[in-house]
Design an enzyme around this catalytic site. Sequence first.
Site, mmCIF file in Angstrom:
data_model
loop_
_atom_site.group_PDB
_atom_site.id
_atom_site.type_symbol
_atom_site.label_atom_id
_atom_site.label_comp_id
_atom_site.label_asym_id
_atom_site.label_seq_id
_atom_site.Cartn_x
_atom_site.Cartn_y
_atom_site.Cartn_z
ATOM 1 N N GLU A 46 0.766 -1.086 -0.129
ATOM 2 C CA GLU A 46 -0.105 0.179 -0.306
ATOM 3 C C GLU A 46 0.814 1.252 0.082
ATOM 4 O O GLU A 46 2.001 1.226 0.547
ATOM 5 C CB GLU A 46 -1.051 -0.076 1.149
ATOM 6 C CG GLU A 46 -0.242 -0.265 2.408
ATOM 7 C CD GLU A 46 0.187 1.137 3.255
ATOM 8 O OE1 GLU A 46 0.058 2.159 2.640
ATOM 9 O OE2 GLU A 46 0.963 1.014 4.234
ATOM 10 N N CYS A 161 6.996 4.768 9.077
ATOM 11 C CA CYS A 161 7.605 3.990 7.739
ATOM 12 C C CYS A 161 9.021 4.570 7.275
ATOM 13 O O CYS A 161 9.889 3.420 6.948
ATOM 14 C CB CYS A 161 6.990 4.257 6.697
ATOM 15 S SG CYS A 161 5.076 3.616 6.623
ATOM 16 N N LYS A 164 12.214 3.077 9.558
ATOM 17 C CA LYS A 164 12.072 1.791 9.496
ATOM 18 C C LYS A 164 12.478 0.914 8.163
ATOM 19 O O LYS A 164 13.429 0.192 8.116
ATOM 20 C CB LYS A 164 10.702 1.330 9.858
ATOM 21 C CG LYS A 164 10.359 -0.252 9.893
ATOM 22 C CD LYS A 164 9.082 -0.656 10.364
ATOM 23 C CE LYS A 164 7.853 0.031 9.943
ATOM 24 N NZ LYS A 164 7.909 -0.447 8.505
#
Length: 370
Positions: A46, A161, A164
């Site tokens: 996504e 996000c 990471k």
Amino acid sequence: MIADVSNSAKIVVEKSTVPVKTAEAIEKILTHTKSGVQFDILSNPEFLAEGTAMEDLQKPDRVLIGGQETESGRKAVAALKAVYANWVPEENILTTNLWSAELSKLAANAFLAQRISSINAISALCESTGANVSEVAFAIGKDTRIGKRFLQSSVGFGGSCFQKDILNLVYICECNGLTECAKYWQQVIDINDYQKNRFVKRIVSSMFNTVSGKKIAIFGFAFKKDTGDTRETPAIDVCHGLLNDRAYLHIYDPEVTEEQIRRDLGTGKFEWDHPLPMQSPTSMDASSRVTVDASPYEAAKDASCIAVITEWEEFRTLDYQKLYDGMQKPAFIFDGRNILDVEALRKIGFIVYSIGKPLDPWVKDLAISI
């Protein structure tokens, strides 16, 4: 669980951001758990952004579907593509092999974060030379090969996000013996940490080289506007830096709760991803020097400075004359998002630091190692 209830062929869609080759591992686990059943694993990462998730879902730039290059794999890809075709134009539905789809998600976030670190590196140079980072960003953004998106200098990127996924990319590079590639992507994170540290140093050095015992108003705690998400927000590192110099922080954010702020300030890096019992306890001394206020005016009353950490729209339209009148003098503003009218604030009487902008004479005259 999927294998336990499967008695016929299944298509399993992997949505999360995962390390490359995760789909292969899923397929092996399912196949060995339930022999005789065909499992086709698809990677469908996504690309939703917080604050615009519904719009991103309804009108995506692209939908990416990765599958095995086998007959059953191609049929599985076609089946998922048909679902998206109900609202997404066919030219925006991309199909690749599994590994390309998994790597594309990591690479997309790494490229976005890289742009932020790039303009932030330029912002430090602008301050040293007298250039204006907003003017530089506008000039280079007019180049159609570059574009204007993600060229807003700031105190640093955050969210769950970017860091990471870059660390994931660094790990993959290292595992494949690509040391120089790993170092390259690690530098994106290093610059982000440098920018946050540089911001704290500006605050401390400008305020007579110490903020010990001083009240500092923190405007914003979420990692970006229009969300209450605080994962890896720059506010955590900035607050830690100021608390380490024994400042008293008064924090205001229109969306983030006091409970969340206190939990974040007592949590080590990446511990937000762990169950609460596993997280670090909050330092009682540091916690006693943190207050969460219900309004920006309350937070700034009798404060020595204001630090803008999140680009909430309401911070652009506050009554800064009222804020100035209620603060200690000299009154400082450190704009970590470049959203304020610097000249208007200086006319009121504020000493202003805005990232990547020509330095206030007060700040410029102070020696600082950054």
